[in-house]
Write a protein that holds these residues in place. Structure first.
Motif, short mmCIF file in Angstrom:
data_model
loop_
_atom_site.label_atom_id
_atom_site.label_comp_id
_atom_site.label_asym_id
_atom_site.label_seq_id
_atom_site.Cartn_x
_atom_site.Cartn_y
_atom_site.Cartn_z
N SER A 45 -60.02 -61.90 -11.76
CA SER A 45 -59.18 -61.99 -12.96
C SER A 45 -57.97 -61.07 -12.85
O SER A 45 -56.86 -61.43 -13.23
CB SER A 45 -59.99 -61.63 -14.20
OG SER A 45 -61.02 -62.56 -14.40
N TYR A 46 -58.18 -59.88 -12.32
CA TYR A 46 -57.09 -58.91 -12.16
C TYR A 46 -55.98 -59.46 -11.27
O TYR A 46 -54.80 -59.31 -11.57
CB TYR A 46 -57.65 -57.60 -11.57
CG TYR A 46 -56.59 -56.62 -11.19
CD1 TYR A 46 -55.98 -55.82 -12.16
CD2 TYR A 46 -56.18 -56.47 -9.87
CE1 TYR A 46 -55.00 -54.91 -11.81
CE2 TYR A 46 -55.20 -55.57 -9.52
CZ TYR A 46 -54.62 -54.79 -10.50
OH TYR A 46 -53.64 -53.89 -10.15
N ARG A 47 -56.35 -60.10 -10.20
CA ARG A 47 -55.35 -60.65 -9.26
C ARG A 47 -54.52 -61.77 -9.86
O ARG A 47 -53.44 -62.07 -9.37
CB ARG A 47 -56.04 -61.14 -7.98
CG ARG A 47 -56.46 -60.03 -7.06
CD ARG A 47 -56.84 -60.55 -5.69
NE ARG A 47 -57.92 -61.53 -5.70
CZ ARG A 47 -59.21 -61.23 -5.66
NH1 ARG A 47 -59.59 -59.98 -5.64
NH2 ARG A 47 -60.11 -62.18 -5.67
N HIS A 48 -55.01 -62.38 -10.91
CA HIS A 48 -54.32 -63.53 -11.49
C HIS A 48 -53.74 -63.25 -12.87
O HIS A 48 -53.52 -64.17 -13.65
CB HIS A 48 -55.27 -64.73 -11.56
CG HIS A 48 -55.61 -65.26 -10.21
ND1 HIS A 48 -56.68 -64.81 -9.49
CD2 HIS A 48 -54.99 -66.17 -9.43
CE1 HIS A 48 -56.72 -65.44 -8.33
NE2 HIS A 48 -55.71 -66.27 -8.27
N TYR A 49 -53.48 -61.99 -13.18
CA TYR A 49 -52.91 -61.61 -14.48
C TYR A 49 -51.61 -60.87 -14.24
O TYR A 49 -51.61 -59.80 -13.63
CB TYR A 49 -53.89 -60.72 -15.23
CG TYR A 49 -53.84 -60.87 -16.74
CD1 TYR A 49 -52.68 -60.64 -17.46
CD2 TYR A 49 -54.98 -61.23 -17.44
CE1 TYR A 49 -52.65 -60.77 -18.83
CE2 TYR A 49 -54.97 -61.36 -18.81
CZ TYR A 49 -53.79 -61.13 -19.51
OH TYR A 49 -53.77 -61.26 -20.86
N ARG A 50 -50.50 -61.41 -14.71
CA ARG A 50 -49.18 -60.79 -14.56
C ARG A 50 -48.42 -60.92 -15.86
O ARG A 50 -48.65 -61.84 -16.64
CB ARG A 50 -48.37 -61.48 -13.45
CG ARG A 50 -48.97 -61.39 -12.06
CD ARG A 50 -48.70 -60.02 -11.47
NE ARG A 50 -49.19 -59.90 -10.12
CZ ARG A 50 -50.40 -59.44 -9.80
NH1 ARG A 50 -51.24 -59.12 -10.74
NH2 ARG A 50 -50.77 -59.31 -8.55
N TRP A 51 -47.48 -60.01 -16.08
CA TRP A 51 -46.65 -60.05 -17.28
C TRP A 51 -45.29 -59.45 -16.97
O TRP A 51 -45.13 -58.70 -16.01
CB TRP A 51 -47.33 -59.30 -18.44
CG TRP A 51 -47.42 -57.82 -18.19
CD1 TRP A 51 -48.37 -57.16 -17.47
CD2 TRP A 51 -46.49 -56.83 -18.61
NE1 TRP A 51 -48.11 -55.83 -17.43
CE2 TRP A 51 -46.95 -55.59 -18.12
CE3 TRP A 51 -45.32 -56.86 -19.35
CZ2 TRP A 51 -46.28 -54.39 -18.36
CZ3 TRP A 51 -44.64 -55.67 -19.59
CH2 TRP A 51 -45.13 -54.46 -19.09
N GLU A 52 -44.32 -59.78 -17.82
CA GLU A 52 -42.98 -59.23 -17.65
C GLU A 52 -42.15 -59.52 -18.90
O GLU A 52 -42.30 -60.57 -19.52
CB GLU A 52 -42.29 -59.86 -16.43
CG GLU A 52 -40.94 -59.28 -16.14
CD GLU A 52 -40.32 -59.86 -14.87
OE1 GLU A 52 -39.20 -59.42 -14.53
OE2 GLU A 52 -40.92 -60.75 -14.23
#
Length: 173
Positions: free
Chosen positions: A85-92
């Motif tokens: 899950s961590y590897r597939h969570y991004r934000w900006e």
């Protein structure tokens, strides 16, 4: 075609995948939450197995094996799912708005334009406080649009201030 380690391209033309990752400590929180949930379900499975053993002719070793399998599944999930899950969570935060991409099984790409932001809040639960993390939630008139977990407390406060300033609603909007 993107691999599992690469973020999928967004389906909204002109937007690129977001750059910011969550703080790695969020994996520990997710592991504890997964473990606690799984242990609760394993306990319920054990209760059902003991009732079945008492009131049916099902063999006790078979029921014990089912409970053991539930326990092993819980441990495997607590070890593997948080990292995936961590590897597939991004934000900006972009000029257009807040962009969030998440999910490894069901992939979501969420774009919240600055003009739609109503409130920005930060939240710190007990596990988050233990590792100095927070989550930020962004709401629109339609309700909560997105929550970003696993931010450092400072990053969450900066995100809240930046989005509040960009929407013209002032500090803590």
């Amino acid at each position: 075609m993107p691999t599992d380690a690469e973020p999928a391209p967004p389906v909204i033309p002109g937007l690129r995948p977001p750059e910011n990752a969550l703080d790695p400590a969020v994996r520990r929180i997710w592991a504890v939450e997964t473990l606690l949930s799984g242990l609760l379900l394993t306990g319920l499975a054990a209760l059902v197995a003991s009732l079945l053993a008492e009131f049916t002719s099902l063999p006790a070793p078979l029921l014990a094996a089912a409970v053991g399998l539930a326990l092993v599944g819980t441990i495997v999930a607590a070890i593997s799912i948080p990292g995936i899950s961590y590897r597939h969570y991004r934000w900006e935060v972009t000029e257009a708005g807040l962009v969030v991409q998440r999910g490894w099984l069901l992939r979501e790409f969420i774009a919240v334009p600055h003009t739609r932001v109503q409130t920005v809040e930060t939240r710190r639960g007990p596990l988050e406080r233990m590792v100095n993390l927070a989550s930020a939630g962004v709401s629109t008139a339609a309700g909560e649009a997105v929550r970003i977990p696993g931010l450092t407390a400072a990053t969450a406060a900066e995100l809240q201030a930046e989005l509040s300033a960009r929407t013209g609603r002032g500090e803590g909007a």
